[in-house]
Structure formats: structure tokens, C-alpha cells
Design an enzyme around this catalytic site. Sequence first.
Site, PDB file in Angstrom:
ATOM      1  CG  ASN A  10      64.967   0.059  53.595  1.00  0.00           C
ATOM      2  OD1 ASN A  10      65.004   1.156  53.174  1.00  0.00           O
ATOM      3  ND2 ASN A  10      63.935  -0.342  54.299  1.00  0.00           N
ATOM      4  CE  LYS A  12      64.181   0.378  57.625  1.00  0.00           C
ATOM      5  NZ  LYS A  12      63.559  -0.336  58.821  1.00  0.00           N
ATOM      6  CG  HIS A  93      59.731  -1.281  54.131  1.00  0.00           C
ATOM      7  ND1 HIS A  93      59.234  -0.637  55.328  1.00  0.00           N
ATOM      8  CD2 HIS A  93      60.757  -1.952  54.420  1.00  0.00           C
ATOM      9  CE1 HIS A  93      60.189  -1.139  56.175  1.00  0.00           C
ATOM     10  NE2 HIS A  93      60.907  -1.880  55.425  1.00  0.00           N
ATOM     11  CD  GLU A  95      60.162   1.406  58.466  1.00  0.00           C
ATOM     12  OE1 GLU A  95      60.883   1.830  57.647  1.00  0.00           O
ATOM     13  OE2 GLU A  95      60.829   0.498  59.290  1.00  0.00           O
ATOM     14  CD  GLU A 165      61.832  -6.152  55.170  1.00  0.00           C
ATOM     15  OE1 GLU A 165      63.122  -6.014  55.416  1.00  0.00           O
ATOM     16  OE2 GLU A 165      61.113  -5.110  54.709  1.00  0.00           O
ATOM     17  N   GLY A 171      63.744  -3.537  63.130  1.00  0.00           N
ATOM     18  CA  GLY A 171      63.977  -2.542  63.774  1.00  0.00           C
ATOM     19  C   GLY A 171      63.924  -2.689  65.326  1.00  0.00           C
ATOM     20  CB  SER A 208      66.563  -7.714  63.985  1.00  0.00           C
ATOM     21  OG  SER A 208      65.583  -6.615  64.197  1.00  0.00           O
TER      22      SER A 208
HETATM   23  P1  PGA Z   1      66.057  -3.849  60.332  1.00  0.00           P
HETATM   24  O1  PGA Z   1      65.161  -3.115  58.990  1.00  0.00           O
HETATM   25  O2  PGA Z   1      67.112  -4.577  59.618  1.00  0.00           O
HETATM   26  O3  PGA Z   1      66.625  -2.526  60.833  1.00  0.00           O
HETATM   27  O4  PGA Z   1      65.014  -4.525  61.032  1.00  0.00           O
HETATM   28  C1  PGA Z   1      64.774  -4.029  58.037  1.00  0.00           C
HETATM   29  C2  PGA Z   1      63.753  -3.291  56.876  1.00  0.00           C
HETATM   30  O5  PGA Z   1      62.920  -2.546  57.546  1.00  0.00           O
HETATM   31  O6  PGA Z   1      63.922  -3.508  55.767  1.00  0.00           O
END
Ligand code: PGA
Length: 251
Positions: A10, A12, A93, A95, A165, A171, A208
Site C-alpha cells: 500500500n 498511500k 483502510h 486512514e 491491521e 506506521g 509495520s
Molecule cells: P505500515 O502500513 O506497513 O507502514 O505500518 C501498513 C498499512 O497502512 O497498510
Amino acid sequence: MGKEYLIAGNWKMFKTVAESREFVQALAKEFTAFPGLEVAVFPPFTALAATHGLDPKIKIGAQNMFFEEKGAFTGEISPLMLRETADCVLIGHSERREIFAEHDEDVNKKLKAALQFNLPPVLCIGETLPEREAGKTLAKVRLQLEKALQGVAAADMEKITVAYEPIWAIGTGRNATPGQAQEVHHFIRQMLQEMAPGKKIKILYGGSVKPENSLELLVQEDISGVLVGGASLKVDQFSAIIQNALKLLRA
Ligand code: PGA
């Protein structure tokens, strides 16, 4: 029954069209196709057309969509449009939920619209840190799954991928331990089995994920892949995660 893996990236709000193309071409050189291995990246909308179909080994997905087919919805993109340039779509997601106030009802509508237009959805769910600390992880995951999948026909369930997730792991550099992830994945697997007996549904872990922790996550019984954010932006890191999946498939 052999395991199958989906390694998804992903991106983003990162990468221009040129950077996206360059990445896909470079990544394609890093691995060979193998039975049971699926690789997908989710570039920003602007780079979908330029990356779609660049390499048959790399599927291209969208990060979001609106649920209507067309209409006066300024700034939105429909499943009908996405179908031309994407193989799949991320839905819900964290976010999108947290920053753009997407609710479970929107997620449900988007999921059903994606299925209607034959765009396989990757449904994201996961608990916050306070929810985990209060022992509410499984209850939250159950609620999100039930609401997102409301009205989805059992026959369509196999087209869905679920991504678990935990929000506190996204993140933050703080991933769930393989045991914590497996516990929730097992719970999700059981729920999906009750909803759609006998259907094979992929459940990805996200939060992560890095080359260093990917093998111990992928080896877990109910983990069928990973959704990678930060580490999917660098070819060497993302391909190291793919290599770990290949190692397990070849074992
Ligand atoms: P990350 O993001 O691997 O940077 O933690 C995962 C995601 O938001 O799908």
C-alpha cells in the site's frame, strides 16, 4: 492443502507516475512467478493506468473508491472507472476511516459495489490501542467484519480478501507479535467459515511489516499474506518480503 500467499504493498500518498512505473519494472526483475504467490501494489489513482498491465506478475490495486457507478460526486472515482485500470481495491483502510471519516456503512456500500463490478476488494479492519488494552480486540474485529459484510452473498465471499491491521501497529514500527496476529487471524478465519462454509478466503496481516519480521508472520497458520505500507516503498525491502513468501512456498 498448500498455502497461498498474497504480498501487497500500500503506497498511500507516495510516488509520482514515473516513480511508480520505475518501481514496478524494477520489482518485476526481482522475482519469478511461482504457484501460490500473488503480488500486488496499490499506487495512487494517478499512477494506476501507467502501471496496470506493465508486468503480468504484479497486480495493480486502487487504495479507495466511491460506491456509486457515476454521478455528481466531485472528486470521487467509481468502480466502473477503476475496473479499467485496477485489478482490485482496498476498502476501509484505517486512514480512510480515521482521517476521512468513513463509517462501517460506507465500507459496506463500497465493498458491495466493488463486488458488483467484479473488482476484488481487500477489506481492512483492526482495533485501536485503547481497544486492545481494554481487551476489546476480538469484539471490535467481529463488529467491523459483520458490518462490512452485511448483505454479501456467501457465493461472493471468496472474492474478498480481509486485511487485519491493528491501528497501533500501522506506521509505528511496533508490529503485532506473530502470536497476537495469529490469534486474531484464527478468530477471523472462524467467523468467515461460519459465514461462508468451505470458502477459501485470504487473510492478510498489516502493520509495520518489514523484511525482518515477515517470515515469522507469514509462517503462522492463518496468515495468508501481508499488507505492507512503509516497507513497500523500497524495491529491495518489498522484494525481500516476497522472497520470504517464496521460501515458505518452496519449503
Ligand atoms: P505500515 O502500513 O506497513 O507502514 O505500518 C501498513 C498499512 O497502512 O497498510
